[in-house]
Write a protein that holds these residues in place. Structure first.
Motif, PDB file in Angstrom:
ATOM      1  N   LEU A 347      28.083 -30.549  29.231  1.00  0.00           N
ATOM      2  CA  LEU A 347      27.500 -31.580  30.084  1.00  0.00           C
ATOM      3  C   LEU A 347      28.079 -31.513  31.495  1.00  0.00           C
ATOM      4  O   LEU A 347      27.367 -31.716  32.490  1.00  0.00           O
ATOM      5  CB  LEU A 347      27.746 -32.970  29.484  1.00  0.00           C
ATOM      6  N   ARG A 348      29.352 -31.207  31.560  1.00  0.00           N
ATOM      7  CA  ARG A 348      29.977 -31.088  32.881  1.00  0.00           C
ATOM      8  C   ARG A 348      29.421 -29.866  33.633  1.00  0.00           C
ATOM      9  O   ARG A 348      29.122 -29.946  34.824  1.00  0.00           O
ATOM     10  CB  ARG A 348      31.496 -30.986  32.724  1.00  0.00           C
ATOM     11  N   GLU A 349      29.280 -28.749  32.934  1.00  0.00           N
ATOM     12  CA  GLU A 349      28.747 -27.541  33.570  1.00  0.00           C
ATOM     13  C   GLU A 349      27.314 -27.743  34.056  1.00  0.00           C
ATOM     14  O   GLU A 349      26.919 -27.203  35.091  1.00  0.00           O
ATOM     15  CB  GLU A 349      28.799 -26.374  32.587  1.00  0.00           C
ATOM     16  N   GLU A 350      26.520 -28.527  33.308  1.00  0.00           N
ATOM     17  CA  GLU A 350      25.120 -28.760  33.671  1.00  0.00           C
ATOM     18  C   GLU A 350      24.948 -29.854  34.715  1.00  0.00           C
ATOM     19  O   GLU A 350      23.840 -30.085  35.192  1.00  0.00           O
ATOM     20  CB  GLU A 350      24.308 -29.112  32.421  1.00  0.00           C
ATOM     21  N   GLY A 351      26.017 -30.545  35.073  1.00  0.00           N
ATOM     22  CA  GLY A 351      25.942 -31.567  36.114  1.00  0.00           C
ATOM     23  C   GLY A 351      25.729 -32.978  35.616  1.00  0.00           C
ATOM     24  O   GLY A 351      25.547 -33.897  36.414  1.00  0.00           O
ATOM     25  N   PHE A 352      25.738 -33.177  34.282  1.00  0.00           N
ATOM     26  CA  PHE A 352      25.595 -34.534  33.750  1.00  0.00           C
ATOM     27  C   PHE A 352      26.871 -35.355  33.949  1.00  0.00           C
ATOM     28  O   PHE A 352      26.825 -36.589  33.988  1.00  0.00           O
ATOM     29  CB  PHE A 352      25.257 -34.490  32.258  1.00  0.00           C
ATOM     30  N   ILE A 353      27.998 -34.663  34.031  1.00  0.00           N
ATOM     31  CA  ILE A 353      29.263 -35.332  34.338  1.00  0.00           C
ATOM     32  C   ILE A 353      29.778 -34.716  35.627  1.00  0.00           C
ATOM     33  O   ILE A 353      30.060 -33.523  35.691  1.00  0.00           O
ATOM     34  CB  ILE A 353      30.294 -35.147  33.207  1.00  0.00           C
ATOM     35  N   LYS A 354      29.891 -35.535  36.650  1.00  0.00           N
ATOM     36  CA  LYS A 354      30.270 -35.028  37.962  1.00  0.00           C
ATOM     37  C   LYS A 354      31.767 -34.721  38.009  1.00  0.00           C
ATOM     38  O   LYS A 354      32.551 -35.280  37.235  1.00  0.00           O
ATOM     39  CB  LYS A 354      29.897 -36.062  39.023  1.00  0.00           C
TER      40      LYS A 354
END
Length: 450
Positions: A347-354
């Motif tokens: 999720l972090r890599e995909e931008g869901f977690i900034k």
């Protein structure tokens, strides 16, 4: 969907001017004023000792309340943005969302038909003065209202019965005006949803709305779906007959009801049957066509006499060449396998977690449960009660609910995918459908079964 622009008023010059453009601008402009007042109150409370995090939460809630209340009174682009942002409505307590929901339902029922002379003038302008040589029969009473236009039944010159969708005059101008206004309000939305990059979301939505206004693009998408599902034994997509910039002519599809009627009073067997077809179509589109039908509204799904499911309205589609991103399937499989370290990293890599935002794995596990639980079971029964439980848990202003939602970003490329997935789960729950959901994912979601 039946949300359209304000009632067009013939100006006598062959065009139509939407009422309410000024009032929409005033309502949108009122949002920053309310924000200033709430910020002042929040600072005052801090001075008298209220905890800073509690004050921020109250400001966020009150800001969200005003955002959804005002958007609920609007149409055009503002309403479209409200629909897009409503994927976060589970993060807002139900009583705050109620003004938006009530207004949204009202808008669905209040799209007044255009005057007959306006419709005829549009045909003459788009198809030429001898348009009746092409459209040899026309029912002047609309058969349905679409997102930005209305649909008439007619007969084409070659004898085919057709559905003719006519765009509301002024719809494009009203939507673009609203979207320009909303683009200026990113700071306000950032207060209610501080971890969401609202500006690129607004830009993505504006681009998708521009596509929806282009009936040439809609015709292209519908032709692709019709070709891909031409031999499907369970799904029917009407063929495109002709189109102009604001008129779309497709073959008429006779149906006895829509999915809305099955939701209202369908038999259990009908709920299961059409719920499964609905889910299969949503996931099969990206795999077969490279597009995702992005308007999961029950009225767009028609019940045919022979048990097949007809699908209409291809104005809103997500273009996903090669199918849905495999990372979705991989992360969903990791969640099913309870590997939430991989989920959080993904999720972090995909931008869901900034960057800089910290979310505990246990919190993510709880928050993603509505998306993950159906994928754990070979056969899953969706229900209103199940969906209500998920929404109530997510809407609690606690670590696993509101606080988490306000830390989750929505990358623009996932805007329509998220809308469809969330809306699809809601429709399946309204249907109380039992479906082999896991098998559907294994068949059509890249990365899930690998």
């Amino acid at each position: 969907m039946t949300d359209g622009p304000d009632t067009p008023d013939d100006d006598g010059r062959g065009s139509a001017v939407p009422h309410g453009s000024f009032s929409r601008a005033v309502k949108l402009a009122s949002l920053p004023i309310g924000f200033a007042g709430r910020t002042t109150v929040g600072m005052g409370r801090r001075l008298v000792g209220a905890p800073a995090n509690a004050v921020l939460t109250e400001v966020q809630l009150r800001t969200a309340e005003q955002i959804f209340a005002v958007l609920g009174e609007l149409k055009g682009g503002a309403m479209k943005f409200g629909q897009a942002m409503s994927v976060y409505e589970a993060a807002v307590p139900p009583e705050l969302m109620e003004p938006y929901r009530e207004a949204f339902v009202r808008l669905q029922d209040d799209a007044p038909p255009m005057p007959v002379k306006t419709v005829h003038r549009i045909f003459a302008g788009e198809l030429g003065p001898r348009w009746r040589e092409q459209l040899i029969e026309l029912d002047d009473t609309p058969a349905a209202a679409a997102s930005i236009g209305q649909v008439h039944r007619g007969r084409w010159f070659d004898g085919r019965e057709v559905a003719v969708k006519v765009q509301y005059p002024g719809a494009a101008a009203a939507m673009r005006s609203d979207l320009r206004q909303i683009g200026r309000l990113s700071r306000l939305f950032a207060v209610a949803f501080p971890s969401i990059d609202v500006k690129p979301l607004a830009e993505e939505l504006a681009e998708r709305v521009r596509e929806e206004l282009d009936y040439g693009l809609e015709a292209e998408a519908q032709r692709a779906f019709a070709a891909a599902f031409a031999d499907d034994p369970q799904i029917v997509v009407p063929d495109v007959v002709a189109h102009t910039e604001t008129i779309l002519v497709t073959t008429w599809m006779e149906s006895k009801a829509s999915l809305a009627q099955i939701i209202s009073d369908g038999l259990p067997s009908e709920r299961d049957h059409y719920g499964e077809l609905f889910a299969r179509f949503l996931f099969a589109g990206p795999r077969r066509v490279g597009m995702l039908h992005a308007d999961p509204h029950p009225g767009n799904y028609r019940i045919l006499d022979d048990g097949r499911l007809g699908v209409v309205d291809y104005g809103a589609v997500a273009r996903v060449p090669g199918g849905l991103p495999p990372v979705i399937g991989r992360l969903l499989r990791a969640a099913v396998d309870d590997d939430y370290a991989t989920v959080v990293d993904g999720l972090r890599e995909e931008g869901f977690i900034k960057p800089g935002v910290r979310i505990d794995e246990e919190i993510i596990r709880s928050y993603l449960e509505p998306f993950v639980e159906p994928a754990r079971h070979e056969v899953f029964t969706f229900s209103r009660e199940w969906m209500r439980e998920q929404a109530q848990r997510v809407s609690r202003p606690a670590r696993e609910g509101l606080g988490t939602a306000m830390k989750i970003n929505l990358p623009p490329s996932y805007l329509l995918i998220h809308r469809v997935w969330s809306g699809g789960l809601a429709i399946l729950s309204q249907l109380d459908a039992t479906a082999p959901f896991r098998g559907i994912l294994e068949e059509s979601l890249p990365g899930f079964a690998d």
